[in-house]
Design a protein around this motif. Structure first.
Motif, PDB file in Angstrom:
ATOM      1  N   CYS A  67      35.016  49.079 -20.003  1.00  0.00           N
ATOM      2  CA  CYS A  67      36.064  48.234 -20.596  1.00  0.00           C
ATOM      3  C   CYS A  67      37.445  48.796 -20.239  1.00  0.00           C
ATOM      4  O   CYS A  67      37.558  49.813 -19.563  1.00  0.00           O
ATOM      5  CB  CYS A  67      35.892  48.143 -22.109  1.00  0.00           C
ATOM      6  SG  CYS A  67      35.894  49.743 -22.967  1.00  0.00           S
ATOM      7  N   GLY A  68      38.501  48.137 -20.683  1.00  0.00           N
ATOM      8  CA  GLY A  68      39.855  48.614 -20.397  1.00  0.00           C
ATOM      9  C   GLY A  68      40.435  47.922 -19.180  1.00  0.00           C
ATOM     10  O   GLY A  68      40.141  46.759 -18.909  1.00  0.00           O
ATOM     11  N   ILE A 124      29.933  54.840 -26.845  1.00  0.00           N
ATOM     12  CA  ILE A 124      30.252  53.430 -26.621  1.00  0.00           C
ATOM     13  C   ILE A 124      31.702  53.279 -26.173  1.00  0.00           C
ATOM     14  O   ILE A 124      32.525  54.175 -26.344  1.00  0.00           O
ATOM     15  CB  ILE A 124      29.997  52.575 -27.887  1.00  0.00           C
ATOM     16  CG1 ILE A 124      30.944  52.982 -29.029  1.00  0.00           C
ATOM     17  CG2 ILE A 124      28.544  52.682 -28.329  1.00  0.00           C
ATOM     18  CD1 ILE A 124      30.889  52.032 -30.223  1.00  0.00           C
ATOM     19  N   ASN A 125      32.003  52.136 -25.569  1.00  0.00           N
ATOM     20  CA  ASN A 125      33.364  51.786 -25.146  1.00  0.00           C
ATOM     21  C   ASN A 125      33.977  52.812 -24.188  1.00  0.00           C
ATOM     22  O   ASN A 125      35.156  53.161 -24.301  1.00  0.00           O
ATOM     23  CB  ASN A 125      34.285  51.612 -26.364  1.00  0.00           C
ATOM     24  CG  ASN A 125      33.816  50.526 -27.304  1.00  0.00           C
ATOM     25  OD1 ASN A 125      33.330  49.483 -26.859  1.00  0.00           O
ATOM     26  ND2 ASN A 125      33.939  50.755 -28.596  1.00  0.00           N
ATOM     27  N   ILE A 126      33.189  53.294 -23.244  1.00  0.00           N
ATOM     28  CA  ILE A 126      33.737  54.163 -22.203  1.00  0.00           C
ATOM     29  C   ILE A 126      34.591  53.286 -21.290  1.00  0.00           C
ATOM     30  O   ILE A 126      34.069  52.418 -20.583  1.00  0.00           O
ATOM     31  CB  ILE A 126      32.627  54.856 -21.399  1.00  0.00           C
ATOM     32  CG1 ILE A 126      31.883  55.859 -22.294  1.00  0.00           C
ATOM     33  CG2 ILE A 126      33.203  55.573 -20.177  1.00  0.00           C
ATOM     34  CD1 ILE A 126      30.747  56.587 -21.607  1.00  0.00           C
ATOM     35  N   ASP A 127      35.908  53.485 -21.345  1.00  0.00           N
ATOM     36  CA  ASP A 127      36.793  52.607 -20.572  1.00  0.00           C
ATOM     37  C   ASP A 127      37.096  53.183 -19.197  1.00  0.00           C
ATOM     38  O   ASP A 127      36.741  54.318 -18.877  1.00  0.00           O
ATOM     39  CB  ASP A 127      38.065  52.277 -21.357  1.00  0.00           C
ATOM     40  CG  ASP A 127      38.944  53.489 -21.632  1.00  0.00           C
ATOM     41  OD1 ASP A 127      38.951  54.432 -20.816  1.00  0.00           O
ATOM     42  OD2 ASP A 127      39.641  53.489 -22.666  1.00  0.00           O
ATOM     43  N   SER A 178      23.016  49.847 -19.458  1.00  0.00           N
ATOM     44  CA  SER A 178      23.679  49.734 -20.751  1.00  0.00           C
ATOM     45  C   SER A 178      23.246  48.434 -21.425  1.00  0.00           C
ATOM     46  O   SER A 178      22.556  47.602 -20.818  1.00  0.00           O
ATOM     47  CB  SER A 178      25.208  49.755 -20.568  1.00  0.00           C
ATOM     48  OG  SER A 178      25.867  49.644 -21.819  1.00  0.00           O
ATOM     49  N   SER A 228      25.638  46.404 -22.521  1.00  0.00           N
ATOM     50  CA  SER A 228      26.668  45.457 -22.083  1.00  0.00           C
ATOM     51  C   SER A 228      27.721  46.173 -21.253  1.00  0.00           C
ATOM     52  O   SER A 228      27.919  47.386 -21.391  1.00  0.00           O
ATOM     53  CB  SER A 228      27.325  44.757 -23.281  1.00  0.00           C
ATOM     54  OG  SER A 228      28.101  45.672 -24.031  1.00  0.00           O
ATOM     55  N   ALA A 266      31.848  45.559 -19.418  1.00  0.00           N
ATOM     56  CA  ALA A 266      33.029  44.730 -19.275  1.00  0.00           C
ATOM     57  C   ALA A 266      32.865  43.897 -18.004  1.00  0.00           C
ATOM     58  O   ALA A 266      32.372  44.395 -16.984  1.00  0.00           O
ATOM     59  CB  ALA A 266      34.283  45.590 -19.192  1.00  0.00           C
ATOM     60  N   ASP A 318      27.173  51.057 -25.211  1.00  0.00           N
ATOM     61  CA  ASP A 318      27.591  49.658 -25.158  1.00  0.00           C
ATOM     62  C   ASP A 318      29.016  49.505 -24.630  1.00  0.00           C
ATOM     63  O   ASP A 318      29.867  50.364 -24.811  1.00  0.00           O
ATOM     64  CB  ASP A 318      27.492  49.074 -26.577  1.00  0.00           C
ATOM     65  CG  ASP A 318      27.705  47.589 -26.606  1.00  0.00           C
ATOM     66  OD1 ASP A 318      26.992  46.876 -25.889  1.00  0.00           O
ATOM     67  OD2 ASP A 318      28.602  47.142 -27.344  1.00  0.00           O
ATOM     68  N   ASN A 319      29.262  48.400 -23.936  1.00  0.00           N
ATOM     69  CA  ASN A 319      30.593  48.010 -23.459  1.00  0.00           C
ATOM     70  C   ASN A 319      31.149  49.001 -22.445  1.00  0.00           C
ATOM     71  O   ASN A 319      32.325  49.357 -22.468  1.00  0.00           O
ATOM     72  CB  ASN A 319      31.553  47.851 -24.639  1.00  0.00           C
ATOM     73  CG  ASN A 319      32.809  47.078 -24.268  1.00  0.00           C
ATOM     74  OD1 ASN A 319      32.785  46.198 -23.408  1.00  0.00           O
ATOM     75  ND2 ASN A 319      33.904  47.397 -24.916  1.00  0.00           N
ATOM     76  N   PHE A 320      30.314  49.427 -21.518  1.00  0.00           N
ATOM     77  CA  PHE A 320      30.736  50.385 -20.493  1.00  0.00           C
ATOM     78  C   PHE A 320      31.705  49.720 -19.522  1.00  0.00           C
ATOM     79  O   PHE A 320      31.501  48.593 -19.087  1.00  0.00           O
ATOM     80  CB  PHE A 320      29.520  50.907 -19.729  1.00  0.00           C
ATOM     81  CG  PHE A 320      29.822  52.051 -18.808  1.00  0.00           C
ATOM     82  CD1 PHE A 320      29.769  53.356 -19.272  1.00  0.00           C
ATOM     83  CD2 PHE A 320      30.160  51.829 -17.481  1.00  0.00           C
ATOM     84  CE1 PHE A 320      30.038  54.426 -18.428  1.00  0.00           C
ATOM     85  CE2 PHE A 320      30.432  52.882 -16.624  1.00  0.00           C
ATOM     86  CZ  PHE A 320      30.378  54.188 -17.105  1.00  0.00           C
TER      87      PHE A 320
END
Length: 201
Positions: A79-80, A17-20, A100, A102, A104, A75-77
């Motif tokens: 972001c950043g 998750i959260n791959i920025d 995904s 979700s 960004a 999730d949240n692919f």
């Protein structure tokens, strides 16, 4: 921009998750304004060891997934930071679709502008697709954009929602420049009128 209609390809599982965007394309590779050539540095810190050799545990370095064109991501692919180099790098590597739960917002919109289809699915359907993607060389999915359906290797189907305008742009291969060029006749008429009405400008 290349048209996107139907894609049948290997899907690689990336449950993190959260791959920025810095993980997608690290900051040291942002010196170019060209869209090509960034694929070799995609996921650089995960794909390569410090000595430059491949990290054998990273999914895209595994033989079954080296030519994957679809990512089933956590999730949240994306972001950043808002760097557009992230979809450039993915596209240059060969990724055409990311699934995904979700994304960004900026990354999501930049993906469409660069010919990548980001698909949002429910957690339940995401789990099914992640399982499908974990089957190695049998991890083939079909993305039918026209009918907004994902077809799994066992024949199951998952529907997804998509903004009609974004869908139209992908199917017709229209980025921002393409959209402007589609109205070139109106632009020329405006320019001709301006030259006639205000020749001093």
């Amino acid at each position: 921009m290349e048209k996107f209609t139907t894609l049948t390809a290997v899907a690689a599982p990336m449950p993190l998750i959260n791959i920025d965007t810095d993980m997608i394309i690290p900051k040291q590779f942002l010196k170019t304004i060209k869209r090509s050539g960034l694929g070799v540095n995609l996921f650089h810190e995960m794909r390569f060891e410090e000595d430059g050799s491949e990290n054998k545990d990273f999914v895209l370095n595994q033989n079954a997934y080296r030519n994957a064109e679809i990512l089933v991501a956590g999730d949240n692919f994306g972001c950043g930071s808002s760097r557009e180099h992230a979809p450039w790098a993915l596209k240059d590597f060969g990724i055409k679709c990311i699934i995904s739960t979700s994304f960004a917002d900026i990354f999501y919109n930049n993906s469409f502008k660069n010919g990548i289809l980001p698909i949002i699915v429910s957690e339940e359907n995401h789990a099914k697709l992640m399982d499908d993607a974990s089957r190695g060389s049998n991890a083939t999915l079909t993305i039918d954009l026209e009918n907004q359906v994902i077809k799994g290797p066992d024949g199951g189907e998952i529907s997804f929602e998509l903004d009609p305008f974004k869908k139209k742009c992908l199917i017709e291969g229209l980025d921002d420049i393409g959209l402007s060029m589609a109205k070139i006749d109106n632009v020329q008429k405006f320019e001709d009128k301006m030259a006639n009405d205000r020749p001093w400008v």
